[in-house]
Design an enzyme around this catalytic site. Structure first.
Site, short mmCIF file in Angstrom:
data_model
loop_
_atom_site.label_atom_id
_atom_site.label_comp_id
_atom_site.label_asym_id
_atom_site.label_seq_id
_atom_site.Cartn_x
_atom_site.Cartn_y
_atom_site.Cartn_z
N THR A 35 0.82 -1.21 0.00
CA THR A 35 0.00 0.00 0.00
C THR A 35 0.85 1.26 0.00
OG1 THR A 35 -0.18 -0.05 2.42
CG2 THR A 35 -1.95 -1.11 1.16
N GLY A 36 2.16 1.10 -0.07
CA GLY A 36 3.05 2.24 -0.16
C GLY A 36 3.06 2.84 -1.55
N ASP A 81 2.14 -7.60 10.19
CA ASP A 81 3.06 -6.65 10.81
C ASP A 81 4.47 -7.21 10.71
OD1 ASP A 81 4.49 -4.88 12.33
OD2 ASP A 81 3.37 -5.20 14.19
N VAL A 82 5.26 -6.68 9.78
CA VAL A 82 6.58 -7.27 9.55
C VAL A 82 7.58 -6.97 10.67
CG1 VAL A 82 6.33 -7.46 7.06
CG2 VAL A 82 7.26 -5.36 8.03
N THR A 105 9.17 -0.98 1.93
CA THR A 105 8.48 -0.44 3.11
C THR A 105 9.50 0.06 4.12
OG1 THR A 105 6.75 -0.88 4.74
CG2 THR A 105 8.39 -2.61 4.40
N TRP A 106 9.03 0.89 5.04
CA TRP A 106 9.89 1.36 6.12
C TRP A 106 9.00 1.88 7.24
CZ3 TRP A 106 11.15 6.69 7.64
CH2 TRP A 106 10.35 7.64 7.01
N LYS A 147 18.63 9.43 0.59
CA LYS A 147 19.27 9.70 1.88
C LYS A 147 20.53 8.84 2.06
CE LYS A 147 15.97 9.13 4.93
NZ LYS A 147 14.87 8.62 4.07
N TYR A 178 19.37 2.87 5.87
CA TYR A 178 19.62 2.28 4.55
C TYR A 178 20.88 1.40 4.57
CZ TYR A 178 16.24 5.57 2.51
OH TYR A 178 15.10 6.28 2.18
#
Length: 388
Positions: A35-36, A81-82, A105-106, A147, A178
């Site tokens: 959903t990102g 929920d990862v 995702t993040w 970033k 990252y």
């Protein structure tokens, strides 16, 4: 040459024949963060009949229940929920037919140290569940971002590399989740012979996802809609460097295409790539485009009168509720669709440009016209009744 290397705006809006007979899939994708802003594009593009090695069978993972704006994508949606290793193991380890993982995702924490811990754990949970249980797993795409070269938001004033930013620049001497994610990826792929990887580093992403924490286009649409409702001027909430200087962006569909290319092209394996549209623009020109799309008076950069969206929008919750009611929009809260903090960072700083030379040298010739991209995503935000 296929359409996703030809830079076609809106090419992914094709529809799949719902009466098509079931087939055996050679390519099976797991999109983590479906959903990102990029996950949503992947979910739309992967199932198309002309996608390389496709159409793909697609599993999509996200923490929240499936939203209405994602329901048209022909994917198997998994709410998971990862961050929770038990939940991940229970829901993802049975997906033994997965051949490719698209990790996009993040999660945001208050410090970069906490970002490293949480985001590292999320990635490791997924890879621990998938690598031992997927005998045909071939490739893992990890999406990070610019970033990588600029540092975490809390370290925004550290000494950075001189642009244009290239993939071979050394890491900065500061914490960055990252870097944590890359190190985990490099370690985990060693556990399975012939498993390959790619890292994708977009800049500011233009795309569609009301759930994204870094959705610039959607946020600016909400701001413009509020200005329209109140009869206010569309003031520019940023610095002179952003207004007058050159910026670039990364179209979400282009990023998805870039990841699919890396997943299936042998010449793109085990490499990190920048991914941006391939052109530049100035926000003073795009600000006029935004104003035209919403029929509001276009403001200018005002020397000595800089404003931030976080300040302009802090009391606008009731106004937004009224706009939603009066226009029959999808039910949303202002804090969910307005990423003011992120927009203030983007517009409050000069853009540090990257280069797409490495991708082109490896065979990816995709691009986007950023102005057309901007307009197409504004249209999509309107089409899904997020804004009037």
């Amino acid at each position: 040459m296929s359409w996703w290397w030809a830079g076609a705006i809106g090419a992914a809006k094709k529809r799949i024949d719902e009466d098509e007979a079931p087939r055996n899939y050679e390519s099976v994708a797991l999109i983590v963060g479906v959903t990102g802003i990029v996950g949503n594009s992947l979910a739309e593009i992967l199932p198309l009949s002309d996608t390389p090695c496709g159409p793909w069978k697609v599993y999509g993972v996200a923490r929240r229940p499936r939203p209405s704006w994602n329901e048209d994508h022909p994917i198997t949606y998994i709410s998971c929920d990862v961050l929770d290793s038990v939940d991940v193991e229970a829901k993802l380890s049975p997906l033994t037919d997965v051949t490719h993982i698209f990790y996009a995702t993040w999660t945001k924490r208050s410090t970069e140290k906490e970002n490293c811990e949480a985001n590292g754990k999320m990635l490791k949970n997924v890879l621990n569940a998938m690598i031992p249980n997927c005998p045909n797993l071939k490739h893992i795409c990890l999406q990070t971002g610019r970033k990588h070269y600029l540092g975490a938001f809390e370290d925004w004033k550290i000494k950075r590399h001189d642009p244009p930013l290239t993939e071979d620049l050394p890491r900065l001497d500061s914490q960055n989740f990252y870097y944590t994610q890359e190190d985990i990826l490099f370690e985990e792929v060693q556990k399975k012979e012939s498993l390959t990887w790619s890292v994708h580093r977009p800049g500011t992403i233009f795309g569609f996802s009301p759930y994204s924490m870094m959705n610039l286009v959607g946020t600016l649409c909400v701001y413009a809609a509020i200005c329209k409702h109140e009869g206010a001027v569309l003031r520019f909430p940023g610095c002179k460097g952003a207004w007058d200087g050159y910026s670039d962006c990364s179209d979400a569909d282009l990023i998805a295409e870039h990841q699919i290319w890396a997943a299936v092209d042998p010449y793109a394996k085990n490499e990190a790539f920048n991914v941006s549209n391939g052109d530049v623009f100035k926000w003073k020109h795009f600000w006029k485009v935004l104003a035209e799309q919403f029929g509001v008076e276009c403001g200018e950069y005002e020397e000595g009168k800089e404003v931030k969206l976080q300040d302009l929008m802090k009391d606008k919750g009731p106004v937004w509720d009224k706009i939603v009611r009066e226009n029959g929009l999808s039910t949303t809260k202002l804090e969910d669709v307005g990423n003011w903090w992120f927009s203030d960072i983007v517009l409050g700083n000069e853009c540090w440009l990257d280069t797409m030379n490495k991708s082109k040298e490896h065979g990816f010739l995709g691009f986007r016209n950023s102005k057309n991209s901007f307009i197409s995503w504004i249209d999509k935000v309107k089409a899904f009744k997020i804004v009037p």
